[in-house]
Design an enzyme around this catalytic site. Sequence first.
Site, short mmCIF file in Angstrom:
data_model
loop_
_atom_site.label_atom_id
_atom_site.label_comp_id
_atom_site.label_asym_id
_atom_site.label_seq_id
_atom_site.Cartn_x
_atom_site.Cartn_y
_atom_site.Cartn_z
CD1 TRP A 1 -1.86 -2.29 2.02
CD2 TRP A 1 -2.81 -1.56 0.13
NE1 TRP A 1 -2.77 -3.24 1.62
CE2 TRP A 1 -3.38 -2.82 0.48
CE3 TRP A 1 -3.25 -0.92 -1.02
CZ2 TRP A 1 -4.36 -3.44 -0.29
CZ3 TRP A 1 -4.24 -1.53 -1.79
CH2 TRP A 1 -4.77 -2.76 -1.43
CG ASP B 1 -2.72 4.33 4.70
OD1 ASP B 1 -3.64 4.14 5.52
OD2 ASP B 1 -2.61 3.68 3.64
CE LYS C 1 -7.65 -2.67 6.55
NZ LYS C 1 -7.52 -3.85 5.70
#
Length: 358
Positions: free
Chosen positions: A97, A164, A188
Amino acid sequence: MHNFNAGPCVLPREAVESAIEAIRDFDGTGIGILEISHRTPGWERIMKETRELWRELLNIPENYEILFLGGGASTQFFTVPANLLEKKAAYLQTGVWAKKAAKEAKFYGEVEIVASSEDKTYSYIPKNYVIPTDADYFHITTNNTIYGTEIRYDMDCPINLVADMSSDIMSRPVDVSKYALIYGGAQKNVGPAGVTFVIIRRDLLGKINRPLQTMVNYATHASEEERNISMFNTPPVFPIFVMHETLKWVKKLGGVEAMNKLNVEKATLLYDEIDRNSMFVGTAAKEDRSIMNVCFVMAEQYKDKEADFMAFAKERGMVGIKGHRSVGGFRASIYNACPIESVQALVKCMQDFEAANK
């Protein structure tokens, strides 16, 4: 069933039950949350309360705005540089990511990869790198879901720090004042898929010189008019409602300090078993192990037992423990709402498998 999915993942039961009820009847209106107008007083109250919960739980300073947007963290990969990158940005490459985020930034200017752990399949967090002071910002991914590594501290950064925090937000206290911008997908620790959170220092709004599309511009969503924050267009109403209920649950349990204590306890329990058990080996450097995503593989001499353990675990109610294809093996995602009883059940499963196969 013990849900170890990496995301979307386990949610607090209280939040799920509240969501079910809200689908039937939101706020005593007789209309369900999926059908309600986002301009009703009841919904505006939920939006305000959700921002207030974020501010309270993370102790977010008043000079930061909290936005709820669509598009997932992947959309933020290009929205961040669109709003912040004038000439150059610096990125720490610690996983897939992080690499994708850097790729998107290259559309807007020069990108410098200050360090990368790709040489060892992202199994560690790089150390002793130098952050270029001529960059507009430095971007990090605090937790790497695929590889099970995590930056569990708030670094001092000489330039604007962007993070992030998709997969570890609300899992520990965070000094928000050390960051220029924090973003992440909710799916999450703070809700279901469908809403993205952005915490941005207000002096960065409208700072960039380039023309921006309306929806890409953070200033669009941070209107000075209170009732329009994150309401320029129809917000993802249902995911935000579940976020609201999830954050109420976090507050009820004692906030992020309590979450951190519980998460460390769960992770320690599972890592101790991995290190003790002759059949399994952890994949992440011990000093960089994530307390959110625990990655492990079969020990070399037991590689042929991988499918057997997967079947063994499935029979005992373990869900979502298959590792990402780039790592293989197993991954247990033990986010906030994962109960310690599920971790204990996985540890017992590993112990029983060892006893049956040695």
